[in-house]
Design an enzyme around this catalytic site. Structure first.
Site, PDB file in Angstrom:
ATOM      1  N   CYS A 303       0.559  -1.229  -0.023  1.00 19.09           N
ATOM      2  CA  CYS A 303      -0.078   0.150  -0.071  1.00 19.09           C
ATOM      3  C   CYS A 303       0.887   1.339   0.067  1.00 19.09           C
ATOM      4  CB  CYS A 303      -1.152   0.026   1.054  1.00 19.09           C
ATOM      5  SG  CYS A 303      -0.357   0.013   2.567  1.00 19.09           S
ATOM      6  N   ARG A 333      10.643  -9.466   4.189  1.00 21.25           N
ATOM      7  CA  ARG A 333      10.526  -8.876   5.593  1.00 21.25           C
ATOM      8  C   ARG A 333      11.757 -10.022   6.129  1.00 21.25           C
ATOM      9  NH1 ARG A 333       4.426  -7.917   7.342  1.00 21.25           N
ATOM     10  NH2 ARG A 333       4.022  -6.375   5.741  1.00 21.25           N
ATOM     11  N   GLU A 335      12.891 -11.922   8.713  1.00 20.24           N
ATOM     12  CA  GLU A 335      12.286 -12.478   9.948  1.00 20.24           C
ATOM     13  C   GLU A 335      13.203 -12.884  10.881  1.00 20.24           C
ATOM     14  OE1 GLU A 335       9.210 -12.411  10.968  1.00 20.24           O
ATOM     15  OE2 GLU A 335       7.927 -12.123   9.112  1.00 20.24           O
ATOM     16  N   ARG A 344       5.471 -18.429   7.509  1.00 23.53           N
ATOM     17  CA  ARG A 344       6.208 -17.438   8.083  1.00 23.53           C
ATOM     18  C   ARG A 344       7.771 -17.107   7.234  1.00 23.53           C
ATOM     19  NH1 ARG A 344       8.270 -16.377  14.081  1.00 23.53           N
ATOM     20  NH2 ARG A 344       9.619 -14.388  13.820  1.00 23.53           N
ATOM     21  N   GLU A 352      -2.759  -6.935  -2.153  1.00 21.97           N
ATOM     22  CA  GLU A 352      -3.056  -6.053  -1.416  1.00 21.97           C
ATOM     23  C   GLU A 352      -3.992  -4.960  -2.035  1.00 21.97           C
ATOM     24  OE1 GLU A 352      -0.285  -4.073   1.265  1.00 21.97           O
ATOM     25  OE2 GLU A 352      -1.799  -2.711   1.977  1.00 21.97           O
ATOM     26  N   ASP A 413      -7.818  -8.803  12.245  1.00 18.09           N
ATOM     27  CA  ASP A 413      -7.100  -9.865  12.053  1.00 18.09           C
ATOM     28  C   ASP A 413      -7.931 -10.968  11.880  1.00 18.09           C
ATOM     29  OD1 ASP A 413      -4.470  -8.861  11.440  1.00 18.09           O
ATOM     30  OD2 ASP A 413      -3.691  -9.716  13.486  1.00 18.09           O
ATOM     31  N   GLU A 431      -2.423 -15.636  11.791  1.00 18.87           N
ATOM     32  CA  GLU A 431      -3.010 -14.494  11.240  1.00 18.87           C
ATOM     33  C   GLU A 431      -2.973 -14.808   9.560  1.00 18.87           C
ATOM     34  OE1 GLU A 431      -0.749 -11.865  14.708  1.00 18.87           O
ATOM     35  OE2 GLU A 431      -0.631 -11.452  12.645  1.00 18.87           O
ATOM     36  N   ASN A 434      -5.690  -9.702   6.838  1.00 16.34           N
ATOM     37  CA  ASN A 434      -6.016  -8.652   7.867  1.00 16.34           C
ATOM     38  C   ASN A 434      -6.790  -7.555   6.952  1.00 16.34           C
ATOM     39  OD1 ASN A 434      -4.122  -6.965   6.495  1.00 16.34           O
ATOM     40  ND2 ASN A 434      -2.806  -6.867   8.133  1.00 16.34           N
ATOM     41  N   CYS A 459      -6.604  -0.624   3.482  1.00 13.87           N
ATOM     42  CA  CYS A 459      -6.074  -1.599   2.845  1.00 13.87           C
ATOM     43  C   CYS A 459      -6.358  -2.992   3.596  1.00 13.87           C
ATOM     44  CB  CYS A 459      -4.693  -1.470   2.794  1.00 13.87           C
ATOM     45  SG  CYS A 459      -3.591  -1.628   4.121  1.00 13.87           S
ATOM     46  N   ARG A 466      -0.166 -17.428   3.415  1.00 15.84           N
ATOM     47  CA  ARG A 466      -0.833 -17.510   4.619  1.00 15.84           C
ATOM     48  C   ARG A 466      -2.114 -18.409   4.312  1.00 15.84           C
ATOM     49  NH1 ARG A 466       0.860 -13.986   9.022  1.00 15.84           N
ATOM     50  NH2 ARG A 466       3.261 -14.340   8.846  1.00 15.84           N
TER      51      ARG A 466
HETATM   52  N1  SER Z   1      -0.357  -3.047   4.667  1.00 14.31           N
HETATM   53  C1  SER Z   1      -0.961  -4.046   5.559  1.00 14.31           C
HETATM   54  C2  SER Z   1       0.050  -4.932   6.141  1.00 14.31           C
HETATM   55  O1  SER Z   1       1.357  -4.791   6.111  1.00 14.31           O
HETATM   56  C3  SER Z   1      -1.888  -5.069   4.548  1.00 14.31           C
HETATM   57  O2  SER Z   1      -1.118  -5.791   3.952  1.00 14.31           O
HETATM   58  O3  SER Z   1      -0.275  -5.700   7.102  1.00 14.31           O
HETATM   59 ZN    ZN Z   2      -1.641  -1.818   3.486  1.00 15.34          ZN
END
Ligand code: SER
Ligand code: ZN
Length: 500
Positions: A303, A333, A335, A344, A352, A413, A431, A434, A459, A466
């Site tokens: 986003c 990410r 992790e 994960r 998104e 969530d 999760e 979201n 968003c 997931r």
């Molecule tokens: N921007 C939100 C998040 O990172 C939805 O993807 O969780």
């Molecule tokens: Zn987002």
């Protein structure tokens, strides 16, 4: 709050003969320039001269900070004595600047921040800045430094505490076909291969088909029926986007950073290329000489760049609510911890959707999104799942804790029971999705406007890994045991590749 600033001004001529006149002028400033509004006053409480130097103490308890007052005093002195006495101000030094303020509660351990020493006695904090330059004071860091100390003390009270979590709704218990970890089982079957680097997976045809089915379902059962349009963004986010969203201060330890070559002239790379040819290894030290410092990172969420694409724009009322989604940018990410399954990962595939509209439009859209998602999770996946209010992701990803949002703005969530992790009650649910409304937070940050409406945005993160992990953990890997709703989309897996 009390500010006390000691400044030493070096002037172009000796001040000895001017002392009286100078004193009268400085005193007059206390009732004129530095007292224009009652809520914005400061005072020159002490001054001395010695040869070419003028030493001042400026104090304040209002929003007129002494460092701003000092710059005003400097200009006033220039105007008053510049022409008449040919007196110029050569330099300003601030040997000591102290700021005393009250905290809501005492710290539990010492607090440090850049640019100042911090001493806290009970609830009283004293910031001491030594040897500040005029340039430093002009940058207006002081108020942010005060806020940072307050925030760090407050954060100490949240450390180690459970995150905000409030159940909204839970589905009935569902029939579960196994209790195995789908990642491990898919690896054994050769549907998946771990790596090649930390937290990444290679999806062979069978696993790829499942992920792609998830994508298809999200688009055809949720996004297209609601009128979302697809956009394609870049994977690579320059730091200025993350400065606006708060990610840069919240998540700097989780980014995958991107660097560009310093030059793309092959000649400059000759030594590196030669070394590679001879050693058949990568000489990282040599490589680094040819790289620019990082100025961007791989997507963390999609986003922020969608907001960037609307930066400074005025959206026509006829385009509201704006409903778009990206399914191309891959998120990365960094992790923590050891090996995890596909639930994960350091690199993941997500759709998104982002929505921008009036408050009423977005609250209405949330209901519609919930209805479509519920259809997918109940009728197509037949999942055992629940919904909960959690810390809004835009607070969490900006490093802010202890915030819960409201029932209108905030993050919801969706969590799935993962039978391989243990009992419903004691195990951690996943999760897998979201849904958020952010209010005007990013609308303001990116200066997005409509012709007349006040805008809100939001968003929703649809993580394909997931969705896959939740579905397979509950329904197993055998399409014969999958719910009818799902086999309408995928009833037979690709044959894949056999290895000897
Ligand atoms: N921007 C939100 C998040 O990172 C939805 O993807 O969780
Ligand atoms: Zn987002």
């Amino acid at each position: 709050m009390r500010f006390e600033l000691h400044a030493v001004l070096t002037l172009s001529a000796d001040l000895t003969g001017l002392s009286k006149e100078l004193g009268a002028f400085l005193e007059s400033l206390n009732t004129t320039l530095l007292a224009k509004e009652p809520s914005r006053t400061a005072a020159i409480t002490k001054w001395t001269t010695h040869e070419k130097t003028l030493t001042l103490t400026i104090t304040s308890e209002t929003s007129l900070r002494p460092h701003n007052a000092l710059l005003q005093v400097k200009n006033a002195l220039g105007a008053q004595f510049g022409k008449s006495h040919h007196l110029g101000i050569r330099s300003i030094a601030v040997p000591k600047y102290t700021i005393t303020f009250e905290l809501d509660r005492p710290p539990q351990k010492p607090v440090t921040i850049p640019f100042a020493s911090v001493a806290i006695d009970g609830k009283t904090a004293v910031l001491t800045i030594t040897d500040a330059t005029e340039e430093f004071l002009q940058r207006n860091y002081i108020d942010r430094m005060i806020t940072l100390v307050k925030e760090k003390v407050e954060n100490q009270y949240y450390e180690g505490k459970a995150e905000f979590w409030k159940l909204i709704w839970a589905s009935p218990e569902k029939h579960l076909v196994w209790t195995k970890d789908p990642t491990e089982e898919m690896e054994k079957l050769g549907w998946l291969k771990q790596g090649p680097t930390k937290g990444k997976w290679f999806y062979r045809p069978q696993a790829a088909a499942i992920l792609k089915t998830m994508e298809y379902i999200a688009i055809h059962e949720v996004l297209q029926p609601l009128g979302f349009q697809e956009v394609i963004e870049s994977h690579i986010k320059p730091f200025d986007i993350w400065l606006k969203t708060g990610h840069m201060e919240g998540m700097p330890y989780e980014f995958y950073y991107v660097v560009e070559p310093k030059t793309r002239d092959a000649k400059d790379w000759e030594r590196f290329i030669d070394l590679t040819k001879i050693t058949k290894e990568v000489d990282v030290a040599e490589l680094q000489k040819n790289l620019s410092p990082p100025a961007a990172g791989i997507a963390y969420a999609q986003c922020p760049m969608i907001y960037w694409s609307f930066k400074g724009k005025t959206i026509s009322e006829s385009s509201l609510p704006v409903l778009v989604y990206d399914k191309t940018a891959i998120s990365a990410r960094y992790e923590s911890g050891g090996r995890h399954g596909i639930e994960r990962v350091d690199e993941f595939h997500r759709i998104e959707p982002v929505y921008i509209g009036t408050r009423d439009q977005l609250l209405d859209l949330r209901e519609k999104l919930l209805e479509r998602y519920t259809h997918v999770f109940d009728d197509i996946f037949e999942l055992e799942w629940r919904k909960a209010w959690v810390t809004p992701w835009y607070m969490q990803q900006a490093g802010k804790i202890g915030e819960s949002g409201t029932q209108e703005t905030g993050t919801m969530d969706f969590e799935a029971y993962m039978p391989y992790r243990g009992t419903r009650k004691d195990s951690e649910w996943l999760e897998f999705q979201n849904l958020s409304i952010l209010g005007d937070k990013y609308i303001t940050a990116f200066n997005i406007k409509a012709q007349k409406s006040e805008l809100w945005s939001g968003c929703s993160g649809i993580g394909l890994e997931r969705w896959t992990a939740a579905f397979l953990a509950q329904k197993g890997l055998d399409p014969d045991h999958w719910p009818k709703g799902f086999t309408r989309y995928l009833s037979k897996l690709p044959t894949g590749i056999e290895f000897l």
